[in-house]
Each structure stands twice: as C-alpha cells, then as structure tokens.
Scaffold this motif. Structure first.
Motif, mmCIF file in Angstrom:
data_model
loop_
_atom_site.group_PDB
_atom_site.id
_atom_site.type_symbol
_atom_site.label_atom_id
_atom_site.label_comp_id
_atom_site.label_asym_id
_atom_site.label_seq_id
_atom_site.Cartn_x
_atom_site.Cartn_y
_atom_site.Cartn_z
ATOM 1 N N VAL B 101 0.881 -1.173 0.000
ATOM 2 C CA VAL B 101 0.000 0.000 0.000
ATOM 3 C C VAL B 101 0.913 1.216 0.000
ATOM 4 C CG1 VAL B 101 -1.758 1.305 1.250
ATOM 5 C CG2 VAL B 101 -1.799 -1.193 1.309
ATOM 6 N N VAL B 102 0.726 2.111 -0.944
ATOM 7 C CA VAL B 102 1.581 3.296 -0.991
ATOM 8 C C VAL B 102 0.723 4.540 -0.777
ATOM 9 C CG1 VAL B 102 1.520 3.278 -3.532
ATOM 10 C CG2 VAL B 102 3.298 4.569 -2.344
ATOM 11 N N VAL B 103 1.169 5.387 0.138
ATOM 12 C CA VAL B 103 0.412 6.593 0.486
ATOM 13 C C VAL B 103 1.255 7.803 0.115
ATOM 14 C CG1 VAL B 103 -0.826 7.828 2.308
ATOM 15 C CG2 VAL B 103 -0.541 5.358 2.463
ATOM 16 N N GLY B 104 0.727 8.660 -0.733
ATOM 17 C CA GLY B 104 1.471 9.841 -1.142
ATOM 18 C C GLY B 104 1.264 10.106 -2.613
ATOM 19 N N ALA B 105 2.297 10.525 -3.293
ATOM 20 C CA ALA B 105 2.176 10.834 -4.722
ATOM 21 C C ALA B 105 3.565 10.886 -5.335
ATOM 22 C CB ALA B 105 1.463 12.167 -4.913
ATOM 23 N N GLY B 106 3.590 10.854 -6.664
ATOM 24 C CA GLY B 106 4.836 11.054 -7.395
ATOM 25 C C GLY B 106 5.853 9.950 -7.209
ATOM 26 N N GLU B 107 7.066 10.341 -6.797
ATOM 27 C CA GLU B 107 8.204 9.439 -6.764
ATOM 28 C C GLU B 107 7.956 8.172 -5.932
ATOM 29 O OE1 GLU B 107 10.961 9.353 -8.383
ATOM 30 O OE2 GLU B 107 11.938 7.761 -7.244
ATOM 31 N N ILE B 108 7.331 8.316 -4.786
ATOM 32 C CA ILE B 108 7.153 7.140 -3.917
ATOM 33 C C ILE B 108 6.263 6.087 -4.595
ATOM 34 C CG2 ILE B 108 5.144 8.020 -2.648
ATOM 35 C CD1 ILE B 108 6.322 6.703 -0.148
ATOM 36 N N VAL B 109 5.343 6.539 -5.430
ATOM 37 C CA VAL B 109 4.479 5.593 -6.145
ATOM 38 C C VAL B 109 5.292 4.863 -7.211
ATOM 39 C CG1 VAL B 109 2.314 5.298 -7.400
ATOM 40 C CG2 VAL B 109 2.507 7.096 -5.688
#
Lengths: 420, 400
Positions: B101-109
């Motif tokens: 599960v990834v929470v955030g946006a941009g690079e982390i995704v």
C-alpha cells in the motif's frame, strides 16, 4: 460535473475492439498462456458461422474444445455439465461467444473450475470470491447485455424455481473482443431489443442515485451512439460501421450501469420477464418511457439533459428547460414507434401488443399482481431515485400495458405532472 | 461512429477507484477481499505536519481490523530509485508481507511500482531493463493499492513510471489495482503549488485525444478529466479550494492519467519540456501556455478532435448553443483564455505568455533543438515549433 460524496468505479476488463478485432485473439491466449481454451457458445452462434469465423481468423490451438450446448435460458445443470467437460478435456481458459446467457454460463463455469468446487450455490450472492479466476475472454454476438464488462452473473436453478445472482469483481472477464462482424447476422427484432436494452442501461445509470462522473461519461457516449445508430442498424443490418458503433455503445453502457446501477425499468422488466416470459429487451423498451415519467419528480433535470445526446443540439436548444424531460420521454416513445415500424411490428411499444407464437397476450391482467409483487423484491430498486410500492407498480404496469403516459392518469402518485 | 476513433484499439486500465468521504476506511476490507492480511505500507514523508497526519489517518483506518500493517518510509528520491525499490522488496520479504500500500504521490508511487515489478520476477534481480519492465506480468498475489496524498500529478494510477513527456516508461502490469482518494489524506495539499501539475494533467488529457490515436474509452477518461479539472483551476490559482473540490480535482487529475495512451503523440509535452528546461519554469505552466498555439497549427485536431471537449469545458447547455462547425474553434478560444483567467485569479502570479514566464526569444533555437529528437513529437515540424513559440511568447492567438 456531478461528484457524489463517495463513489466507486472500476473497469477491470481489457477492451480489444475493431472491425477485425478477432484476429488479435492470440493476445488473450498468449497472456493466459492457454493451450486448451474451451469455447462456450450456443447452437445459433455456430449456425451463423461465427465460430468458423473465429477459428479461421484467430488460429486457435487444435486442442480447443467447443461446447455449443448453452440454451437461451441456461441453468445450473448446464453449468455443471460444461464444468465436467472442461475438467475432462484439461481446458485452461474460457472463450465465451454469444449473448447474455452464454456469458453468464461461462462466468459460472469459471467460478467452479477456478475454485475447484462442484457446488455453485456456495458462491451465490455478493463478494463470495476472494481470488482471481481462470482466464476468461468474451466475444459478444449481441449488442445489449453489457455482461462482457460486469462482475455479475445470473444462473437459473429450474428445480428450485429460482434465479441465483453472483456478484464479484473477480467475475469481470479479463478481456472483451468487440468485432463488428460478430453482430452482422443479428435479425432486426433482436437488433432493436438488444439496442434498447443497452439504451436503458445507459439512461438508468445516468439518472440513478449511484451515478458518478465516470459512469455519467460512459452513459452519455452510449446514449449518443445508440440514438445515432440503432435505427440504421435495424434498417441496414449489414452496415459494419453501425454494428461497431452499437457494440461499442453496449459495452460503454455496461461500464456505466455496472459502476452506477439500473432502476425501476429493470425492476419491472425483470418481473415481466420472470412471470410472463417476455424478451428482456422488449420489456426494457416498453418500460423506459414510463420509467422516466415515474422518476421525473426526483430527477427531471437529469432526464432533461439526456435530450441532448438523444435528439441533438438543435432540438435541445429549441426546447425550454422545463420541457426537456418531457421531450426526452417523447423522443424515446418516437424511437419505439420507429423500431416497431422497422421490425414489421414484431417489436412492441406496449405490453398489450406482446403476443406469443399462438397470438395469445403474454402480459394478461391476471398476472399483473404477480408482476407487481415480484417487482417489489427486485434489488435494482435500491438505488432508484423514486421509491415504489404495490400500487405504484400496478399503475406503472397499466401505463406500460396501454402505452399511455403516466401523467395522463389522475390516480398515479408520481409522475411528470408533479415535475412540471 | 466517431471519425476520430482508432479503427482497431486495445484499451486496458484495470484500476478501481474508491473516492470520497471515509474512502480510506475501506482499505482493510479491500485488502481482505484480495486475501491479504499483512500489508507493507509505504508513506511519503513530505513535510512534518503532513507526515503526522498521514500516519495517524492510516493507523486509524486499521484500528477496527485484525490486520497488523507495517509502516515504512523509503528513502528520498535520488539518482537511483532502484535502490529505494530494493529496500522495499527487502522489507516486504523480511516481514512476510502480502500486499503493498503506498500513500502519497509522485516518486514514492514509482518506487512502489518498481518494487512490485521486482517482486513479480523470479529470482534475485536488482533492477529490470526497460524491455523487462514492459514485458513483465505482475504476480496476482501482490496487490498494489495507492492512497492519494498531496502532490498528485496524474500518472500514479496508470502504468507510467516517470512523467509522460519526460523520460518515462509505460508498464501496464505495474498499474495499481486500487486507488483510494480520501479528502483526509489531501489536507496538507497546497493548491497553488499543485497548479502546474494539474495543468500538466489537463494538457495530457487534451493532447492525448487531439493528436490521437483515441478510442471511446480513453476519450471517456479524457473528457471526465477535463470536466473535472477546468472548473476548479481558478480556485486553485487563488488558493481557494475546499476539501470537496480537492477530492474532485484529484479524481479528475487521475483520470487524465487513465486517458493517456502509451502510443499517443505528445507534441505539446515535447515542446513544453524543452521550454521548461531551457526557460527554467514548471512544466505544467509551459505546457498550458503552449497548448493552444501548438494545437492551432493542426487543422485535423481543431476540426475533428477538439470539439469533443466543448461540453466538458463549458457545459452541455452552452455547448449546445454553439454552431457544431465552430466547436473546435470555441475550445481553442477557451484554451487561449485560460492563462488570462489564471493570471487574474492568482493576482498576477500566473504568466499569460512565454515572455511573462521569462523565456528570452534568443533561446528559441535551443528550445527547438532540445525538442527535435523527441520521438513523440509527431507532426510538429521545426517551422511549426518556431511559429508556435513566437505566438505563445507574444500572446497572439492563431484562430483559423
């Protein structure tokens, strides 16, 4: 753009489309790593030469198995029989070629072969599946059900006299192949009835309470395509552009209603189908204008907006805003009338004119109470804008039987006169 | 049948969206529906306040479930994002996780997508080549769920890694299974700073259809994107967005990513990227200013493809009043007017022309040189680029 406080949307099915989309069926077999697909279909599809066409263009493996015994009203026994064949022949994927019954049968087969079970009942209801199923591709041969992109299947259990509903995102086919050649042989009545079925999917998805910006866009495009092409499709069955447009519209309408919902027209239609055996698309066409009138008090604005994709900008602009909803209904009634004319009166605009092969009325008055009772238990009423009780259902059926406007009566509690 | 559609097409965007109030609370249920019970949750730690709020929200969402999520913050974006993805893979194996599960946006995704790619291939692999990435089949037992946080630019929910129009790769199999858009996770969003990213998404949606090849499904997403982004832009420019409009905007921006065909030509982005690099400005701003000037030079785009967007931009009622043969020109006029509107809404901060954005004319040759090799430049010739740059610099609309 209307954005509800909360909504869900998904389109899990890959869409392969075009005038020669079947030629690329290999994409599915490669992705599924399938060496022995089972083709689930019916005798009519085989007789129309569609399986031959698929075999000659898609270069299916020699080990493929053809199961062409799906009846128009498939049931759990047929499913079990085909599951046995699937296992016996060592199949590893399913290619469903046909209309709603074939597609739903294929989905049910997929449940049992993927879950390694013999008890379909165990999976009846919502969200009973928890993992991906075997690869399933659908090649629709009608342009109406939308089942090719939904996670729902309905299978009859004739011994228990009931219909079982299966709903899960895992039931969505992996791929749909929309190829205009697949619907070229559809006769005028079925073209009209399935086209209207798709139109009702789109219209009800657009006016119901579970609508969202994605379902709205899909519904809008579907309504536009159907209004532009349905009559041509009935008059010129060999026109591949028209067939392609109608098949695309049906799939878009499927995307719309599976992410919104359908409503009162389907509730009544399901019941007339179950109690009287009337063709589903025919029930949809008859019920649509009445259903729109029934919902006008609650969602007249949305119904009025549909005048634009249905009738075009000139009519829309020339119609005062307060009269657009009524004009939308008039437009649907006119489409029904033209379809009746184009099908040599086989397609009916009211239940009174629906007759069996012996010329007997299929929706006699004595069956109306049964229809009304069945309607009230239909799950599609859950997200319908307007609520419904027994008297409402009887009023609805009477208007649909006579082909009259709901607002013409004084006894109805809901309808256009309230909105206007 | 619409003439602008591809004769044959293949559309695949198997993402589900759960958007709106309390959407995050569905996360444990959705994980259980794919048979997952031990998710590894990657959180983007941008800004102290945002970090605290995001963690609190996530932990609260799992409180009523029996699941024990593990939280992890991968390293910041660096020259080698693979190193961060490998860290995620190691942690995934260490705790015996069964979903990402990834929470955030941009690079982390992007890092989460790459981690899923690494987890999906057999054996010990440190990184995958571009060819491996595009051929990969993700393992169905590794669910990837993305909960949108501040900084959304639109490509996270699609198969893109990197920014479209920039150095980017499209890997269908790395598309997330589910996107959650919950207003509580967007609390920390600074809308004015987000504006260039949202303008970028608007440009992607329009150019993907204008320069084709389009189909009714990518068109559905593109039109939904434009209809959702357009009405909120002036509020974003003036930092006057509410929680609800933020959710709508993020939903629409994500749609733009869905509408992007990996094979579509992106001439506006190709030129816009060069302008933003040479002129040192945010890509979204360069792309937005350039969009109408580039499209105006393509008669087919104006007459056949832009008309589809008029309803999305001005609404069905007003669109119906315009003569059908003028729909494309009307869309073009709206696109020319947009920078002016944003300029006014932002109190003069948003530049209306490339001149106001600070691009000197003498750098045009460099811009064209940088844009020329782009494979997705399509029909845009050097002469056309110069003409578009000239007009966009001076703010002189070209309407045929």
């Amino acid at each position: 753009m209307y954005i509800p406080g909360y909504f869900e949307f998904g389109l899990r099915t890959r869409i392969l489309a075009g005038r020669h989309a079947i030629d690329r069926l290999q994409v599915f077999l490669d992705r599924a790593r399938s060496a022995c697909p089972m083709i689930v279909t019916d005798a009519g599809v085989v007789a129309a030469g569609l399986i031959d066409l698929i075999e000659s263009t898609a270069k299916l493996p020699a080990s493929r198995v053809i199961a062409d015994g799906v009846p128009s009203d498939s049931d759990v026994d047929v499913v079990n029989q085909l599951v046995a064949t699937y296992r016996q022949k060592g199949c590893d994927s399913i290619i469903a070629v046909g209309g709603g019954s074939v597609i739903d049968t294929a989905k049910a087969i997929n449940i049992l072969v993927s879950e390694n079970s013999d008890d379909l009942m165990q999976f009846c209801g919502g969200n009973r599946l928890q993992r991906r199923l075997r690869p399933l591709v659908v090649i629709p041969t009608t342009a109406g059900t939308g089942s090719e992109v939904t996670g729902v299947a309905v299978i009859a259990d004739h011994r228990r006299q009931r219909k079982m509903l299966f709903a899960s995102a895992f039931l969505c086919p992996d791929m749909v192949v929309i190829d205009s050649r697949m619907t070229l042989s559809l006769p005028p009545f079925l073209t009209a009835a399935t086209g209207i079925d798709a139109l009702v999917h789109a219209v009800e998805a657009y006016i119901d309470l579970a609508k969202n910006p994605f379902s709205d866009q899909a519904a809008w495009t579907a309504v536009e395509l159907i209004s532009q092409h349905l009559l041509t499709g009935v008059h010129q069955p060999d026109n591949p552009d028209t067939r392609y447009a109608l098949a695309t519209a049906a799939t878009l309408a499927g995307v719309a209603f599976s992410n919104s919902t359908v409503g009162v027209v389907h509730a009544i239609g399901h019941s007339v189908g179950a109690v009287c055996g009337v063709h589903h698309g025919q029930c949809m066409g008859i019920g649509l204008p009445v259903g729109l009138e029934y919902n006008m008090r609650k969602c007249g604005e949305n119904i009025g907006r549909l005048l634009l994709p249905l009738a075009g900008a000139d009519v829309y602009v020339a119609t005062p805003r307060a009269q657009r909803a009524a004009a939308t209904v008039a437009c649907i009634r006119e489409l029904n009338r033209q379809l009746r004319e184009a099908t040599g009166e086989r397609y009916a605009c009211r239940f009174k004119d629906v007759k069996d092969r012996q010329g007997q009325p299929m929706v006699p008055r004595e069956k109306w109470p049964d229809i009304a009772d069945t309607t009230l238990g239909d799950g599609t009423l859950f997200y319908a804008p307007e609520d419904m009780n027994y008297d409402d259902a009887m009023t609805f059926i009477e208007a649909a039987w006579q082909g009259s406007s709901l607002s013409a009566g004084t006894e109805n509690r809901k309808g256009a006169h309230v909105y206007n | 049948m619409s003439d602008q559609w591809q004769a044959e097409y293949d559309f695949d965007c198997p993402v589900s969206i759960h958007a709106g109030n309390l959407a995050l609370d569905h996360l444990p249920f959705e994980l259980s529906m794919v048979g997952a019970g031990k998710p590894l949750i990657l959180i983007d730690r941008q800004g102290d306040g945002a970090l605290h709020r995001l963690e609190k929200q996530i932990i609260a969402a799992f409180q009523s479930s029996a699941m024990q999520p593990s939280l992890m913050t991968p390293g910041a974006a660096g020259p080698d994002r693979w190193a961060n993805a490998r860290q995620v893979v190691e942690q995934y194996a260490r705790i015996g996780a069964d979903a990402l599960v990834v929470v955030g946006a941009g690079e982390i995704v992007d890092q989460a997508k790459l981690a899923r790619g690494l987890l999906s291939v057999a054996g010990q692999v440190d990184r995958l080549s571009v060819n491996d990435l595009t051929q990969i089949q993700s393992r169905p037992d590794i669910a990837l769920i993305w909960a949108a946080g501040p900084g959304v630019d639109g490509r996270e929910a699609s198969g893109w890694i990197g920014r479209p129009g920039d150095a980017s790769v499209f890997c269908q199999a790395l598309t997330p299974d589910l996107v959650i858009i919950d207003p509580r996770l967007l609390d920390a969003m600074h809308t004015r700073e987000q504006l260039p990213g949202w303008l970028n998404a608007l440009v992607w949606a329009i150019q993907a259809q204008a320069f084709g090849p389009g189909n009714p499904f990518s068109g559905m997403y593109a039109k939904t994107a434009v209809a959702g982004i357009w009405p909120h832009l002036s509020f974003a420019a003036g930092s006057r967005m509410t929680k609800k409009t933020c959710t709508s905007m993020v939903t629409a921006v994500i749609c733009a990513g869905f509408g992007l065909s990996p094979t579509a030509q992106r001439p506006v982005s190709a030129l816009g990227r060069a302008v933003s690099v040479i002129g040192r400005m945010a890509p979204g701003i360069a792309d937005m200013i350039l969009l109408p000037y580039v499209v105006a030079h393509d008669a087919v785009a104006v007459s056949d493809r832009l008309p589809d967007f008029l309803t999305a931009i001005i609404g069905a009622d007003k669109a119906a009043l315009a003569a059908p043969h003028r729909h494309g020109v009307e869309v073009l006029r709206q696109l020319y007017d947009l920078p002016e509107m944003l300029h006014a809404a932002s109190g003069g901060r948003f530049p209306r022309t490339l001149q106001e954005a600070g691009l000197p004319r003498f750098l045009f040759d460099e811009v064209i040189e940088l844009a020329m090799p782009a494979s997705d430049r399509g029909r845009l010739s050097a002469e056309t680029m110069l003409a578009a740059l000239d007009a966009a610099w001076a703010g002189k609309p070209v309407i045929n």
